[in-house]
Design a protein around this motif. Structure first.
Motif, short mmCIF file in Angstrom:
data_model
loop_
_atom_site.label_atom_id
_atom_site.label_comp_id
_atom_site.label_asym_id
_atom_site.label_seq_id
_atom_site.Cartn_x
_atom_site.Cartn_y
_atom_site.Cartn_z
N VAL A 66 -8.16 1.48 3.74
CA VAL A 66 -7.14 1.03 3.21
C VAL A 66 -5.74 1.65 3.92
O VAL A 66 -5.85 2.90 4.19
CB VAL A 66 -6.92 1.32 1.62
N PRO A 67 -5.03 0.87 4.39
CA PRO A 67 -3.68 1.26 5.29
C PRO A 67 -3.14 2.59 4.29
O PRO A 67 -2.83 2.33 3.14
CB PRO A 67 -2.83 0.01 4.99
N ALA A 68 -2.84 3.51 5.22
CA ALA A 68 -2.23 4.63 4.59
C ALA A 68 -1.04 4.52 3.87
O ALA A 68 -0.77 5.16 2.92
CB ALA A 68 -2.23 5.83 5.72
N ALA A 69 -0.05 3.85 4.63
CA ALA A 69 1.33 3.51 3.98
C ALA A 69 1.24 2.58 3.01
O ALA A 69 2.35 2.13 2.54
CB ALA A 69 1.98 3.28 5.09
N SER A 70 0.26 2.23 2.11
CA SER A 70 0.33 1.30 1.14
C SER A 70 0.32 2.08 -0.38
O SER A 70 0.10 1.09 -1.27
CB SER A 70 -1.01 0.42 1.20
N GLY A 71 0.67 3.14 -0.35
CA GLY A 71 0.93 3.63 -1.77
C GLY A 71 -0.38 4.26 -2.50
O GLY A 71 -1.57 4.52 -1.54
N THR A 72 -0.46 4.39 -3.86
CA THR A 72 -1.69 5.02 -4.50
C THR A 72 -1.75 4.06 -5.61
O THR A 72 -1.15 3.20 -6.06
CB THR A 72 -1.11 6.26 -4.81
N GLY A 73 -2.85 4.22 -6.25
CA GLY A 73 -3.45 3.74 -7.60
C GLY A 73 -4.01 2.09 -7.22
O GLY A 73 -4.04 1.65 -6.14
N LYS A 74 -4.21 1.43 -8.48
CA LYS A 74 -4.74 0.09 -8.40
C LYS A 74 -3.60 -0.89 -7.64
O LYS A 74 -2.44 -0.62 -8.08
CB LYS A 74 -5.04 -0.63 -9.68
N ARG A 75 -4.12 -1.45 -6.52
CA ARG A 75 -3.20 -2.41 -6.03
C ARG A 75 -3.72 -3.54 -5.02
O ARG A 75 -4.87 -3.09 -4.74
CB ARG A 75 -2.02 -1.58 -5.21
N VAL A 76 -2.95 -4.53 -4.65
CA VAL A 76 -3.37 -5.48 -3.64
C VAL A 76 -2.86 -4.97 -2.55
O VAL A 76 -1.51 -4.72 -2.54
CB VAL A 76 -3.35 -6.88 -4.00
N VAL A 77 -3.40 -4.76 -1.31
CA VAL A 77 -2.66 -4.46 0.06
C VAL A 77 -2.83 -5.93 0.86
O VAL A 77 -3.98 -6.26 1.04
CB VAL A 77 -3.35 -3.24 0.55
N TYR A 78 -1.76 -6.33 1.47
CA TYR A 78 -1.96 -7.33 2.54
C TYR A 78 -1.22 -6.92 3.77
O TYR A 78 -0.11 -6.68 3.81
CB TYR A 78 -1.00 -8.50 1.81
N SER A 79 -2.01 -6.79 4.86
CA SER A 79 -1.60 -6.53 5.99
C SER A 79 -1.30 -7.87 7.06
O SER A 79 -1.92 -8.74 7.13
CB SER A 79 -2.75 -5.85 6.75
N LEU A 80 -0.06 -8.01 7.27
CA LEU A 80 0.54 -9.09 8.03
C LEU A 80 -0.23 -9.05 9.24
O LEU A 80 -0.66 -10.25 9.87
CB LEU A 80 1.89 -9.10 8.09
N GLY A 81 -0.35 -7.98 9.99
CA GLY A 81 -0.73 -7.87 11.49
C GLY A 81 -2.19 -8.25 11.37
O GLY A 81 -2.76 -9.04 12.29
N ALA A 82 -2.98 -7.78 10.48
CA ALA A 82 -4.40 -7.73 10.41
C ALA A 82 -4.97 -8.98 9.81
O ALA A 82 -6.06 -9.42 9.84
CB ALA A 82 -5.04 -6.60 9.84
N LYS A 83 -3.88 -9.69 9.17
CA LYS A 83 -4.35 -10.73 8.41
C LYS A 83 -5.42 -10.43 7.23
O LYS A 83 -6.38 -11.23 7.17
CB LYS A 83 -4.75 -12.03 9.48
N GLN A 84 -5.45 -9.50 6.61
CA GLN A 84 -6.47 -9.00 5.86
C GLN A 84 -5.98 -8.48 4.44
O GLN A 84 -4.75 -8.03 4.41
CB GLN A 84 -7.19 -7.41 6.63
N VAL A 85 -6.74 -8.44 3.40
CA VAL A 85 -6.48 -7.89 2.26
C VAL A 85 -7.32 -6.97 1.48
O VAL A 85 -8.77 -7.01 1.92
CB VAL A 85 -6.32 -9.18 1.08
N TRP A 86 -6.96 -5.97 0.73
CA TRP A 86 -7.76 -4.91 0.10
C TRP A 86 -7.37 -5.01 -1.37
O TRP A 86 -6.27 -5.16 -1.69
CB TRP A 86 -7.63 -3.56 0.57
N LEU A 87 -8.54 -4.91 -2.11
CA LEU A 87 -8.30 -4.78 -3.51
C LEU A 87 -8.74 -3.44 -3.59
O LEU A 87 -9.88 -2.99 -3.88
CB LEU A 87 -9.32 -5.86 -4.26
N VAL A 88 -7.74 -2.74 -4.15
CA VAL A 88 -7.96 -1.24 -4.19
C VAL A 88 -7.81 -0.86 -5.71
O VAL A 88 -6.82 -1.04 -6.39
CB VAL A 88 -6.89 -0.55 -3.51
N GLY A 89 -8.80 -0.09 -6.02
CA GLY A 89 -8.95 0.33 -7.29
C GLY A 89 -8.10 1.43 -7.63
O GLY A 89 -7.54 2.12 -6.60
N ALA A 90 -8.05 1.99 -9.04
CA ALA A 90 -7.29 3.23 -9.34
C ALA A 90 -7.96 4.50 -8.38
O ALA A 90 -6.92 5.52 -8.37
CB ALA A 90 -7.38 3.26 -10.85
N ASP A 91 -8.85 4.32 -8.17
CA ASP A 91 -9.39 5.67 -7.48
C ASP A 91 -9.01 5.78 -5.87
O ASP A 91 -9.23 6.63 -5.16
CB ASP A 91 -11.00 5.58 -7.37
N GLY A 92 -8.15 4.63 -5.56
CA GLY A 92 -7.73 4.40 -4.22
C GLY A 92 -8.81 3.96 -3.08
O GLY A 92 -8.61 3.86 -1.71
#
Length: 192
Positions: A66-92
């Motif tokens: 998960v990209p380090a600069a994407s914060g903490t907690g439950k979140r959706v992370v979308y990387s423009l450059g990688a064209k990739q999505v991460w569904l991140v749980g509350a545990d990170g």
């Protein structure tokens, strides 16, 4: 003369069997270990002393970090450059990660939330395609931006450079996973 011809036949038979045995041994010794009984004939059954290792099952792909600069907690992370999505749980930890087809209008980097009116089961996308599991999170250049999957499963086709679209397209399976994960209020973080 019959005794002499039977001796010759016997000698030729012994020589032929010896040659076949040597060739069979050489073939068994030089066969790669990864041949299966189906792919390599009945080789393993004929030579029980030569144990071929069964082919290893490929390990399931590990989610990329998960990209380090994407914060903490439950979140959706979308990387423009990688064209990739991460569904991140509350545990990170990434519960799921996958590639997407970006929209023609990109959101600015930053943190957003899925608004109260940000989810639609099915609508027509800005490109005129029937889409499902729509999860919107922002707008840019007058275009609403969100994740969606085409009902027919097709990836968007490149359109005219002047056509502004905001749909970040996922496969239908990934779209369903996003739909189940990103409820109203879920944080969406866009990184470079």
């Amino acid at each position: 003369m019959p005794a002499k011809s039977s001796t010759i036949v016997t000698a030729l038979t012994v020589v032929a069997l010896a040659v076949v045995g040597v060739l069979g041994y050489q073939a068994a010794a030089s066969a790669p270990d990864h041949l299966s009984a189906r792919g390599g004939g009945h080789h393993a059954e004929q030579h029980p002393a030569h144990h071929s290792k069964p082919p290893k099952e490929p390990a399931p792909p590990r989610p990329t970090e998960v990209p380090a600069a994407s914060g903490t907690g439950k979140r959706v992370v979308y990387s423009l450059g990688a064209k990739q999505v991460w569904l991140v749980g509350a545990d990170g930890r990434a519960q799921r990660t996958y590639h997407v087809t970006p929209s023609t209008v990109s959101p600015a980097t930053g943190a957003y939330q899925v608004p109260p009116n940000g989810r639609s089961v099915s609508v027509t996308g800005s490109d005129g395609i029937a889409i499902e599991h729509v999860v919107r999170f922002t707008s840019a250049q007058g275009v609403v931006i969100g994740f969606s999957a085409a009902v027919d499963g097709a990836a968007p086709k490149p359109g005219p450079a002047t056509k502004k679209t905001g749909g970040i397209r996922e496969t239908r399976d990934d779209g369903k996973a996003m739909w189940d994960f990103a409820m109203v209020g879920t944080k969406v973080v866009v990184v470079a």
